[in-house]
Design a protein around this motif. Structure first.
Motif, PDB file in Angstrom:
ATOM      1  N   THR A  73      27.684 -49.620   1.589  1.00 14.77           N
ATOM      2  CA  THR A  73      26.876 -48.934   0.598  1.00 14.77           C
ATOM      3  C   THR A  73      27.256 -49.466  -0.770  1.00 14.77           C
ATOM      4  O   THR A  73      28.416 -49.421  -1.164  1.00 14.77           O
ATOM      5  CB  THR A  73      27.099 -47.407   0.648  1.00 14.77           C
ATOM      6  OG1 THR A  73      26.776 -46.952   1.959  1.00 14.77           O
ATOM      7  CG2 THR A  73      26.245 -46.693  -0.375  1.00 14.77           C
ATOM      8  N   ILE A  74      26.263 -49.977  -1.482  1.00 12.97           N
ATOM      9  CA  ILE A  74      26.475 -50.522  -2.809  1.00 12.97           C
ATOM     10  C   ILE A  74      26.172 -49.423  -3.815  1.00 12.97           C
ATOM     11  O   ILE A  74      25.094 -48.833  -3.793  1.00 12.97           O
ATOM     12  CB  ILE A  74      25.550 -51.740  -3.053  1.00 12.97           C
ATOM     13  CG1 ILE A  74      25.700 -52.774  -1.942  1.00 12.97           C
ATOM     14  CG2 ILE A  74      25.801 -52.340  -4.426  1.00 12.97           C
ATOM     15  CD1 ILE A  74      27.078 -53.349  -1.776  1.00 12.97           C
ATOM     16  N   PRO A  75      27.125 -49.117  -4.713  1.00 16.74           N
ATOM     17  CA  PRO A  75      26.904 -48.044  -5.692  1.00 16.74           C
ATOM     18  C   PRO A  75      25.707 -48.341  -6.576  1.00 16.74           C
ATOM     19  O   PRO A  75      25.410 -49.499  -6.817  1.00 16.74           O
ATOM     20  CB  PRO A  75      28.180 -48.038  -6.513  1.00 16.74           C
ATOM     21  CG  PRO A  75      29.168 -48.828  -5.756  1.00 16.74           C
ATOM     22  CD  PRO A  75      28.405 -49.748  -4.863  1.00 16.74           C
ATOM     23  N   PRO A  76      25.020 -47.361  -7.085  1.00 15.94           N
ATOM     24  CA  PRO A  76      25.246 -45.940  -6.913  1.00 15.94           C
ATOM     25  C   PRO A  76      24.525 -45.371  -5.711  1.00 15.94           C
ATOM     26  O   PRO A  76      23.843 -44.365  -5.822  1.00 15.94           O
ATOM     27  CB  PRO A  76      24.725 -45.352  -8.210  1.00 15.94           C
ATOM     28  CG  PRO A  76      23.588 -46.231  -8.569  1.00 15.94           C
ATOM     29  CD  PRO A  76      23.986 -47.598  -8.083  1.00 15.94           C
ATOM     30  N   GLY A  77      24.643 -46.020  -4.564  1.00 16.02           N
ATOM     31  CA  GLY A  77      24.047 -45.516  -3.334  1.00 16.02           C
ATOM     32  C   GLY A  77      24.394 -44.054  -3.124  1.00 16.02           C
ATOM     33  O   GLY A  77      25.493 -43.613  -3.413  1.00 16.02           O
ATOM     34  N   ASN A  78      23.449 -43.290  -2.618  1.00 15.36           N
ATOM     35  CA  ASN A  78      23.624 -41.851  -2.498  1.00 15.36           C
ATOM     36  C   ASN A  78      23.957 -41.500  -1.058  1.00 15.36           C
ATOM     37  O   ASN A  78      23.162 -40.920  -0.355  1.00 15.36           O
ATOM     38  CB  ASN A  78      22.347 -41.156  -2.966  1.00 15.36           C
ATOM     39  CG  ASN A  78      22.585 -39.725  -3.325  1.00 15.36           C
ATOM     40  OD1 ASN A  78      23.721 -39.269  -3.333  1.00 15.36           O
ATOM     41  ND2 ASN A  78      21.526 -39.007  -3.626  1.00 15.36           N
ATOM     42  N   ASP A  79      25.154 -41.870  -0.608  1.00 16.70           N
ATOM     43  CA  ASP A  79      25.599 -41.600   0.752  1.00 16.70           C
ATOM     44  C   ASP A  79      26.174 -40.180   0.792  1.00 16.70           C
ATOM     45  O   ASP A  79      27.185 -39.905   0.158  1.00 16.70           O
ATOM     46  CB  ASP A  79      26.661 -42.627   1.156  1.00 16.70           C
ATOM     47  CG  ASP A  79      26.890 -42.670   2.649  1.00 16.70           C
ATOM     48  OD1 ASP A  79      26.412 -41.746   3.344  1.00 16.70           O
ATOM     49  OD2 ASP A  79      27.544 -43.613   3.105  1.00 16.70           O
ATOM     50  N   PRO A  80      25.553 -39.243   1.520  1.00 17.92           N
ATOM     51  CA  PRO A  80      26.001 -37.852   1.514  1.00 17.92           C
ATOM     52  C   PRO A  80      27.415 -37.653   2.070  1.00 17.92           C
ATOM     53  O   PRO A  80      28.109 -36.741   1.633  1.00 17.92           O
ATOM     54  CB  PRO A  80      24.974 -37.126   2.361  1.00 17.92           C
ATOM     55  CG  PRO A  80      24.308 -38.173   3.165  1.00 17.92           C
ATOM     56  CD  PRO A  80      24.417 -39.456   2.388  1.00 17.92           C
ATOM     57  N   SER A  81      27.829 -38.478   3.002  1.00 19.25           N
ATOM     58  CA  SER A  81      29.182 -38.346   3.528  1.00 19.25           C
ATOM     59  C   SER A  81      29.768 -39.757   3.729  1.00 19.25           C
ATOM     60  O   SER A  81      29.783 -40.261   4.849  1.00 19.25           O
ATOM     61  CB  SER A  81      29.193 -37.572   4.841  1.00 19.25           C
ATOM     62  OG  SER A  81      28.341 -38.196   5.765  1.00 19.25           O
ATOM     63  N   PRO A  82      30.203 -40.381   2.654  1.00 24.48           N
ATOM     64  CA  PRO A  82      30.676 -41.757   2.776  1.00 24.48           C
ATOM     65  C   PRO A  82      31.934 -41.866   3.614  1.00 24.48           C
ATOM     66  O   PRO A  82      32.860 -41.063   3.479  1.00 24.48           O
ATOM     67  CB  PRO A  82      30.957 -42.160   1.331  1.00 24.48           C
ATOM     68  CG  PRO A  82      31.166 -40.879   0.608  1.00 24.48           C
ATOM     69  CD  PRO A  82      30.354 -39.852   1.328  1.00 24.48           C
ATOM     70  N   PRO A  83      31.979 -42.850   4.514  1.00 25.99           N
ATOM     71  CA  PRO A  83      33.189 -43.045   5.314  1.00 25.99           C
ATOM     72  C   PRO A  83      34.267 -43.741   4.489  1.00 25.99           C
ATOM     73  O   PRO A  83      33.977 -44.333   3.460  1.00 25.99           O
ATOM     74  CB  PRO A  83      32.706 -43.970   6.443  1.00 25.99           C
ATOM     75  CG  PRO A  83      31.583 -44.723   5.839  1.00 25.99           C
ATOM     76  CD  PRO A  83      30.924 -43.776   4.867  1.00 25.99           C
ATOM     77  N   LYS A  84      35.493 -43.650   4.960  1.00 24.09           N
ATOM     78  CA  LYS A  84      36.563 -44.381   4.302  1.00 24.09           C
ATOM     79  C   LYS A  84      36.348 -45.860   4.571  1.00 24.09           C
ATOM     80  O   LYS A  84      36.161 -46.261   5.717  1.00 24.09           O
ATOM     81  CB  LYS A  84      37.929 -43.935   4.821  1.00 24.09           C
ATOM     82  CG  LYS A  84      38.264 -42.515   4.428  1.00 24.09           C
ATOM     83  CD  LYS A  84      39.641 -42.146   4.895  1.00 24.09           C
ATOM     84  CE  LYS A  84      39.963 -40.717   4.503  1.00 24.09           C
ATOM     85  NZ  LYS A  84      41.260 -40.289   4.962  1.00 24.09           N
ATOM     86  N   ASP A  85      36.340 -46.653   3.524  1.00 21.17           N
ATOM     87  CA  ASP A  85      36.063 -48.081   3.660  1.00 21.17           C
ATOM     88  C   ASP A  85      37.290 -48.798   4.191  1.00 21.17           C
ATOM     89  O   ASP A  85      38.314 -48.869   3.535  1.00 21.17           O
ATOM     90  CB  ASP A  85      35.662 -48.644   2.299  1.00 21.17           C
ATOM     91  CG  ASP A  85      35.087 -50.039   2.396  1.00 21.17           C
ATOM     92  OD1 ASP A  85      35.016 -50.557   3.535  1.00 21.17           O
ATOM     93  OD2 ASP A  85      34.739 -50.604   1.376  1.00 21.17           O
ATOM     94  N   ARG A  86      37.186 -49.339   5.390  1.00 18.14           N
ATOM     95  CA  ARG A  86      38.306 -50.043   6.009  1.00 18.14           C
ATOM     96  C   ARG A  86      38.085 -51.558   6.009  1.00 18.14           C
ATOM     97  O   ARG A  86      38.898 -52.279   6.526  1.00 18.14           O
ATOM     98  CB  ARG A  86      38.488 -49.542   7.440  1.00 18.14           C
ATOM     99  CG  ARG A  86      38.872 -48.084   7.459  1.00 18.14           C
ATOM    100  CD  ARG A  86      39.124 -47.581   8.846  1.00 18.14           C
ATOM    101  NE  ARG A  86      39.420 -46.171   8.778  1.00 18.14           N
ATOM    102  CZ  ARG A  86      39.026 -45.283   9.661  1.00 18.14           C
ATOM    103  NH1 ARG A  86      38.318 -45.653  10.700  1.00 18.14           N
ATOM    104  NH2 ARG A  86      39.342 -44.023   9.520  1.00 18.14           N
ATOM    105  N   GLU A  87      36.942 -51.996   5.455  1.00 13.80           N
ATOM    106  CA  GLU A  87      36.642 -53.418   5.450  1.00 13.80           C
ATOM    107  C   GLU A  87      36.963 -54.089   4.127  1.00 13.80           C
ATOM    108  O   GLU A  87      37.292 -55.256   4.095  1.00 13.80           O
ATOM    109  CB  GLU A  87      35.144 -53.630   5.709  1.00 13.80           C
ATOM    110  CG  GLU A  87      34.725 -53.258   7.099  1.00 13.80           C
ATOM    111  CD  GLU A  87      33.239 -53.546   7.295  1.00 13.80           C
ATOM    112  OE1 GLU A  87      32.751 -54.537   6.749  1.00 13.80           O
ATOM    113  OE2 GLU A  87      32.589 -52.760   7.981  1.00 13.80           O
TER     114      GLU A  87
END
Length: 104
Positions: free
Chosen positions: A89-103
């Motif tokens: 997800t590239i900001p300011p993407g509106n992800d309601p429950s963003p996962p922890k970025d492990r990549e």
């Protein structure tokens, strides 16, 4: 009696007039490798890719810049095998429950 039903064609990302509110899917982009060995950056639902690049890195960078210019969205990257390798997800993407970025 046989009923005939109308066939409705659904365009998942229709063109949006300037000034209209868009959904995130209208902005999402995908990076994939075509049959010629070039990497393509394409908006989901578009007929033609926005660009053709000799490396996956260049195509991803271009897709990220396109997403930043339109206000964010989802970047999907496919690997050499055609399977989804990464979603970001590239900001300011509106992800309601963003996962922890492990990549990244």
């Amino acid at each position: 009696m046989v009923k005939k039903t109308a066939r409705v064609v659904f365009d998942p990302a229709p063109e949006v007039a300037k000034g209209e509110v868009t959904t995130m899917k209208d902005r999402d982009r995908i990076v994939y490798r075509d049959g010629d060995g070039n990497w393509r950056d394409k908006r989901l639902g578009a007929e033609r890719p926005a660009g053709s690049y000799d490396t996956q890195r260049k195509a991803e960078d271009a897709a990220r810049q396109h997403l930043r210019n339109v206000g964010g969205g989802e970047l999907i990257t496919k690997g050499l095998d055609g399977k989804i390798r990464s979603k970001d997800t590239i900001p300011p993407g509106n992800d309601p429950s963003p996962p922890k970025d492990r990549e990244h």
